[in-house]
Design a protein around this motif. Structure first.
Motif, PDB file in Angstrom:
ATOM      1  N   ASP A  13       1.492 -37.378 -17.380  1.00 41.11           N
ATOM      2  CA  ASP A  13       0.579 -38.365 -16.827  1.00 41.11           C
ATOM      3  C   ASP A  13       0.133 -39.323 -17.925  1.00 41.11           C
ATOM      4  OD1 ASP A  13       0.813 -36.959 -14.495  1.00 41.11           O
ATOM      5  OD2 ASP A  13      -1.249 -36.293 -14.411  1.00 41.11           O
ATOM      6  N   GLY A  14       0.079 -40.618 -17.565  1.00 42.18           N
ATOM      7  CA  GLY A  14      -0.427 -41.621 -18.483  1.00 42.18           C
ATOM      8  C   GLY A  14       0.447 -41.873 -19.688  1.00 42.18           C
ATOM      9  N   CYS A  15       1.759 -41.732 -19.559  1.00 44.14           N
ATOM     10  CA  CYS A  15       2.674 -41.924 -20.696  1.00 44.14           C
ATOM     11  C   CYS A  15       3.332 -43.297 -20.641  1.00 44.14           C
ATOM     12  CB  CYS A  15       3.768 -40.861 -20.678  1.00 44.14           C
ATOM     13  SG  CYS A  15       3.154 -39.194 -20.898  1.00 44.14           S
ATOM     14  N   THR A  16       3.748 -43.785 -21.798  1.00 43.42           N
ATOM     15  CA  THR A  16       4.534 -45.014 -21.891  1.00 43.42           C
ATOM     16  C   THR A  16       5.838 -44.701 -22.585  1.00 43.42           C
ATOM     17  OG1 THR A  16       2.560 -46.410 -21.961  1.00 43.42           O
ATOM     18  CG2 THR A  16       4.603 -47.357 -22.825  1.00 43.42           C
ATOM     19  N   PHE A  17       6.941 -45.121 -21.972  1.00 45.00           N
ATOM     20  CA  PHE A  17       8.273 -44.953 -22.548  1.00 45.00           C
ATOM     21  C   PHE A  17       8.825 -46.341 -22.819  1.00 45.00           C
ATOM     22  CE2 PHE A  17       7.428 -41.220 -20.080  1.00 45.00           C
ATOM     23  CZ  PHE A  17       8.093 -40.190 -20.705  1.00 45.00           C
ATOM     24  N   ARG A  18       9.211 -46.630 -24.067  1.00 44.99           N
ATOM     25  CA  ARG A  18       9.762 -47.938 -24.431  1.00 44.99           C
ATOM     26  C   ARG A  18      11.069 -47.768 -25.184  1.00 44.99           C
ATOM     27  NH1 ARG A  18       4.225 -49.284 -26.162  1.00 44.99           N
ATOM     28  NH2 ARG A  18       3.343 -50.545 -24.518  1.00 44.99           N
ATOM     29  N   VAL A  67       6.571 -39.613  -7.884  1.00 50.81           N
ATOM     30  CA  VAL A  67       6.143 -40.699  -8.763  1.00 50.81           C
ATOM     31  C   VAL A  67       4.947 -41.380  -8.098  1.00 50.81           C
ATOM     32  CG1 VAL A  67       6.824 -42.842  -9.903  1.00 50.81           C
ATOM     33  CG2 VAL A  67       8.528 -41.041  -9.512  1.00 50.81           C
ATOM     34  N   ARG A  68       3.862 -41.551  -8.867  1.00 50.37           N
ATOM     35  CA  ARG A  68       2.660 -42.172  -8.307  1.00 50.37           C
ATOM     36  C   ARG A  68       2.049 -43.123  -9.323  1.00 50.37           C
ATOM     37  NH1 ARG A  68      -0.988 -41.019  -4.045  1.00 50.37           N
ATOM     38  NH2 ARG A  68      -3.088 -41.709  -4.511  1.00 50.37           N
ATOM     39  N   ASP A  69       1.693 -44.321  -8.858  1.00 48.42           N
ATOM     40  CA  ASP A  69       0.986 -45.324  -9.678  1.00 48.42           C
ATOM     41  C   ASP A  69       1.679 -45.542 -11.026  1.00 48.42           C
ATOM     42  OD1 ASP A  69      -0.797 -45.359  -7.573  1.00 48.42           O
ATOM     43  OD2 ASP A  69      -2.207 -44.006  -8.546  1.00 48.42           O
ATOM     44  N   THR A  70       2.934 -45.899 -10.988  1.00 40.99           N
ATOM     45  CA  THR A  70       3.750 -46.032 -12.197  1.00 40.99           C
ATOM     46  C   THR A  70       4.487 -47.366 -12.194  1.00 40.99           C
ATOM     47  OG1 THR A  70       3.994 -43.648 -12.450  1.00 40.99           O
ATOM     48  CG2 THR A  70       5.717 -45.005 -13.415  1.00 40.99           C
ATOM     49  N   ASN A  71       4.563 -48.024 -13.360  1.00 38.81           N
ATOM     50  CA  ASN A  71       5.312 -49.268 -13.541  1.00 38.81           C
ATOM     51  C   ASN A  71       6.671 -48.970 -14.130  1.00 38.81           C
ATOM     52  OD1 ASN A  71       3.431 -51.101 -12.667  1.00 38.81           O
ATOM     53  ND2 ASN A  71       2.620 -51.531 -14.697  1.00 38.81           N
ATOM     54  N   VAL A  72       7.706 -49.575 -13.561  1.00 41.73           N
ATOM     55  CA  VAL A  72       9.053 -49.506 -14.123  1.00 41.73           C
ATOM     56  C   VAL A  72       9.500 -50.949 -14.299  1.00 41.73           C
ATOM     57  CG1 VAL A  72      11.410 -48.696 -13.805  1.00 41.73           C
ATOM     58  CG2 VAL A  72       9.503 -47.346 -12.923  1.00 41.73           C
ATOM     59  N   LEU A  73       9.476 -51.420 -15.550  1.00 37.91           N
ATOM     60  CA  LEU A  73       9.771 -52.816 -15.847  1.00 37.91           C
ATOM     61  C   LEU A  73      11.166 -52.967 -16.423  1.00 37.91           C
ATOM     62  CD1 LEU A  73       6.366 -53.612 -17.560  1.00 37.91           C
ATOM     63  CD2 LEU A  73       7.008 -54.012 -15.185  1.00 37.91           C
ATOM     64  N   ARG A  74      11.878 -53.970 -15.978  1.00 42.41           N
ATOM     65  CA  ARG A  74      13.216 -54.245 -16.487  1.00 42.41           C
ATOM     66  C   ARG A  74      13.088 -55.146 -17.702  1.00 42.41           C
ATOM     67  NH1 ARG A  74      18.277 -54.000 -13.880  1.00 42.41           N
ATOM     68  NH2 ARG A  74      19.833 -54.959 -15.199  1.00 42.41           N
ATOM     69  N   GLY A  75      13.654 -54.722 -18.826  1.00 44.01           N
ATOM     70  CA  GLY A  75      13.616 -55.510 -20.048  1.00 44.01           C
ATOM     71  C   GLY A  75      14.864 -56.359 -20.198  1.00 44.01           C
TER      72      GLY A  75
END
Length: 108
Positions: free
Chosen positions: A1-6, A62-70
């Motif tokens: 929960d609350g993680c960022t993957f870059r 998956v709940r309340d999560t952003n998946v952004l295309r770079g």
């Protein structure tokens, strides 16, 4: 929960950020389960399928999560959405955000 993957990658493989797998078995007690909440995924790549998520015979929520295309994100061009691949199991995506918000409940 609350993680960022870059800038995650899977060279010569599937699942650039997350790879979830269960062995083929009819017993629900042997199924892998994963819950992702209020997280963010950016700039993912893979040589095959699922630059964000590759799920095989598993249950994923998956709940309340952003998946952004770079700009550098890669994946196969024949996939409907190269960021996501599911083979069997279940995948449930939900939002608990209010009107005018998205992803991790950021203002639109």
């Amino acid at each position: 929960d609350g993680c960022t993957f870059r800038k995650t990658t899977a060279a010569n493989g599937n699942g650039g950020a997350i790879f979830v797998h269960s062995d083929f078995n009819l017993s629900p007690n042997t199924t892998t389960s994963l819950s992702i909440r209020t997280s963010r995924f950016e700039d993912m790549s893979t040589d095959y399928y699922g630059s964000w998520l590759y799920s095989s015979l598993s249950d994923v929520q998956v709940r309340d999560t952003n998946v952004l295309r770079g700009a550098a994100e890669t994946g196969p061009t024949d996939a409907v959405d190269p960021r996501f691949f599911a083979f069997g199991g279940s995948v449930e995506c939900t939002s608990g955000c209010g009107p005018g918000t998205y992803g991790t409940c950021e203002a639109a």
